[in-house]
Design a protein around this motif. Structure first.
Motif, PDB file in Angstrom:
ATOM      1  N   MET A  97      49.513  38.906  97.825  1.00  0.00           N
ATOM      2  CA  MET A  97      48.714  39.961  97.215  1.00  0.00           C
ATOM      3  C   MET A  97      49.546  41.237  97.050  1.00  0.00           C
ATOM      4  N   ARG A  98      50.327  41.579  98.069  1.00  0.00           N
ATOM      5  CA  ARG A  98      51.168  42.779  97.989  1.00  0.00           C
ATOM      6  C   ARG A  98      52.290  42.603  96.967  1.00  0.00           C
ATOM      7  N   ILE A  99      52.886  41.413  96.940  1.00  0.00           N
ATOM      8  CA  ILE A  99      53.957  41.156  95.970  1.00  0.00           C
ATOM      9  C   ILE A  99      53.433  41.308  94.545  1.00  0.00           C
ATOM     10  N   LEU A 100      52.246  40.763  94.297  1.00  0.00           N
ATOM     11  CA  LEU A 100      51.652  40.813  92.957  1.00  0.00           C
ATOM     12  C   LEU A 100      50.949  42.137  92.673  1.00  0.00           C
ATOM     13  N   ARG A 101      50.852  42.997  93.699  1.00  0.00           N
ATOM     14  CA  ARG A 101      50.249  44.312  93.581  1.00  0.00           C
ATOM     15  C   ARG A 101      48.778  44.250  93.166  1.00  0.00           C
ATOM     16  N   HIS A 102      48.072  43.286  93.747  1.00  0.00           N
ATOM     17  CA  HIS A 102      46.626  43.206  93.543  1.00  0.00           C
ATOM     18  C   HIS A 102      45.933  44.061  94.593  1.00  0.00           C
ATOM     19  N   SER A 103      44.783  44.604  94.234  1.00  0.00           N
ATOM     20  CA  SER A 103      44.035  45.425  95.191  1.00  0.00           C
ATOM     21  C   SER A 103      43.059  44.581  96.000  1.00  0.00           C
ATOM     22  N   GLN A 104      42.762  43.363  95.527  1.00  0.00           N
ATOM     23  CA  GLN A 104      41.836  42.485  96.234  1.00  0.00           C
ATOM     24  C   GLN A 104      42.432  41.094  96.370  1.00  0.00           C
ATOM     25  N   ILE A 105      42.283  40.520  97.550  1.00  0.00           N
ATOM     26  CA  ILE A 105      42.841  39.186  97.794  1.00  0.00           C
ATOM     27  C   ILE A 105      42.158  38.130  96.936  1.00  0.00           C
ATOM     28  N   SER A 106      40.899  38.363  96.586  1.00  0.00           N
ATOM     29  CA  SER A 106      40.186  37.399  95.742  1.00  0.00           C
ATOM     30  C   SER A 106      40.860  37.270  94.372  1.00  0.00           C
ATOM     31  N   MET A 107      41.409  38.359  93.852  1.00  0.00           N
ATOM     32  CA  MET A 107      42.124  38.291  92.574  1.00  0.00           C
ATOM     33  C   MET A 107      43.346  37.393  92.720  1.00  0.00           C
ATOM     34  N   THR A 108      44.072  37.559  93.804  1.00  0.00           N
ATOM     35  CA  THR A 108      45.274  36.757  94.035  1.00  0.00           C
ATOM     36  C   THR A 108      44.931  35.278  94.189  1.00  0.00           C
ATOM     37  N   MET A 109      43.962  34.998  95.040  1.00  0.00           N
ATOM     38  CA  MET A 109      43.686  33.604  95.391  1.00  0.00           C
ATOM     39  C   MET A 109      42.795  32.878  94.383  1.00  0.00           C
ATOM     40  N   ASP A 110      41.819  33.577  93.817  1.00  0.00           N
ATOM     41  CA  ASP A 110      40.868  32.898  92.928  1.00  0.00           C
ATOM     42  C   ASP A 110      41.324  32.858  91.475  1.00  0.00           C
ATOM     43  N   VAL A 111      42.055  33.873  91.044  1.00  0.00           N
ATOM     44  CA  VAL A 111      42.428  33.962  89.632  1.00  0.00           C
ATOM     45  C   VAL A 111      43.867  33.522  89.400  1.00  0.00           C
ATOM     46  N   TYR A 112      44.783  33.937  90.273  1.00  0.00           N
ATOM     47  CA  TYR A 112      46.207  33.728  90.004  1.00  0.00           C
ATOM     48  C   TYR A 112      46.822  32.502  90.666  1.00  0.00           C
TER      49      TYR A 112
ATOM     50  N   THR B 154      54.098  34.527  84.101  1.00  0.00           N
ATOM     51  CA  THR B 154      55.031  34.497  85.229  1.00  0.00           C
ATOM     52  C   THR B 154      54.343  34.958  86.508  1.00  0.00           C
ATOM     53  N   ARG B 155      53.328  35.804  86.394  1.00  0.00           N
ATOM     54  CA  ARG B 155      52.577  36.244  87.575  1.00  0.00           C
ATOM     55  C   ARG B 155      51.815  35.069  88.183  1.00  0.00           C
ATOM     56  N   HIS B 156      51.211  34.244  87.331  1.00  0.00           N
ATOM     57  CA  HIS B 156      50.496  33.063  87.828  1.00  0.00           C
ATOM     58  C   HIS B 156      51.480  32.093  88.484  1.00  0.00           C
ATOM     59  N   THR B 157      52.630  31.910  87.858  1.00  0.00           N
ATOM     60  CA  THR B 157      53.651  31.026  88.415  1.00  0.00           C
ATOM     61  C   THR B 157      54.118  31.543  89.767  1.00  0.00           C
ATOM     62  N   CYS B 158      54.380  32.825  89.847  1.00  0.00           N
ATOM     63  CA  CYS B 158      54.817  33.430  91.110  1.00  0.00           C
ATOM     64  C   CYS B 158      53.766  33.211  92.193  1.00  0.00           C
ATOM     65  N   ALA B 159      52.505  33.473  91.886  1.00  0.00           N
ATOM     66  CA  ALA B 159      51.432  33.306  92.871  1.00  0.00           C
ATOM     67  C   ALA B 159      51.347  31.865  93.355  1.00  0.00           C
ATOM     68  N   SER B 160      51.428  30.922  92.443  1.00  0.00           N
ATOM     69  CA  SER B 160      51.335  29.509  92.827  1.00  0.00           C
ATOM     70  C   SER B 160      52.539  29.058  93.639  1.00  0.00           C
ATOM     71  N   LEU B 161      53.734  29.539  93.276  1.00  0.00           N
ATOM     72  CA  LEU B 161      54.928  29.191  94.050  1.00  0.00           C
ATOM     73  C   LEU B 161      54.853  29.773  95.454  1.00  0.00           C
ATOM     74  N   LEU B 162      54.381  31.001  95.575  1.00  0.00           N
ATOM     75  CA  LEU B 162      54.235  31.598  96.901  1.00  0.00           C
ATOM     76  C   LEU B 162      53.259  30.793  97.751  1.00  0.00           C
ATOM     77  N   ALA B 163      52.152  30.346  97.155  1.00  0.00           N
ATOM     78  CA  ALA B 163      51.171  29.531  97.886  1.00  0.00           C
ATOM     79  C   ALA B 163      51.795  28.205  98.311  1.00  0.00           C
ATOM     80  N   ALA B 164      52.544  27.571  97.402  1.00  0.00           N
ATOM     81  CA  ALA B 164      53.180  26.291  97.719  1.00  0.00           C
ATOM     82  C   ALA B 164      54.211  26.445  98.838  1.00  0.00           C
ATOM     83  N   LEU B 165      54.790  27.636  98.956  1.00  0.00           N
ATOM     84  CA  LEU B 165      55.766  27.904 100.011  1.00  0.00           C
ATOM     85  C   LEU B 165      55.109  28.409 101.292  1.00  0.00           C
TER      86      LEU B 165
END
Length: 106
Positions: A66-81, A47-58
């Motif tokens: 990144m803050r919503i998913l509580r990641h410490s690095q933007i690369s984790m949000t954008m490259d992994v999720y 569901t975290r991956h789905t949330c990240a992709s939906l946020l990007a699509a929006l």
């Protein structure tokens, strides 16, 4: 009293008394909610991956995601999720959405 049993924590999800939820119990509850909602069974983590992709699509700003998913690095949000749809993918999904909406109204 119930308030006497409450355990304060910074957890997002807790038991009724504020203690950590046993992971197997959380997964069982999640699967039960998915069944009742009629959605495909997926892992809670997905569901975290789905949330990240939906946020990007929006077009939500990556730092906000990144803050919503509580990641410490933007690369984790954008490259992994996050899977960012290409313009062609968005067009195809829009056409599919319109097609499905038309079929449901028939």
């Amino acid at each position: 009293m119930a308030e006497d049993d409450w355990k304060t924590s910074d957890l997002t999800f807790t038991t009724r008394t504020g203690t950590p939820i046993e992971p197997r119990n959380f997964n069982r509850a999640f699967e039960s909610h998915c069944r009742r909602a009629g959605v495909p069974r997926i892992r809670v983590h997905d569901t975290r991956h789905t949330c990240a992709s939906l946020l990007a699509a929006l077009d939500v700003h990556p730092r906000v995601a990144m803050r919503i998913l509580r990641h410490s690095q933007i690369s984790m949000t954008m490259d992994v999720y996050t899977q960012v749809p290409s313009p062609e993918t968005r067009k195809a999904l829009d056409r599919l959405n319109k097609s499905l909406a038309t079929d449901q109204n028939a």
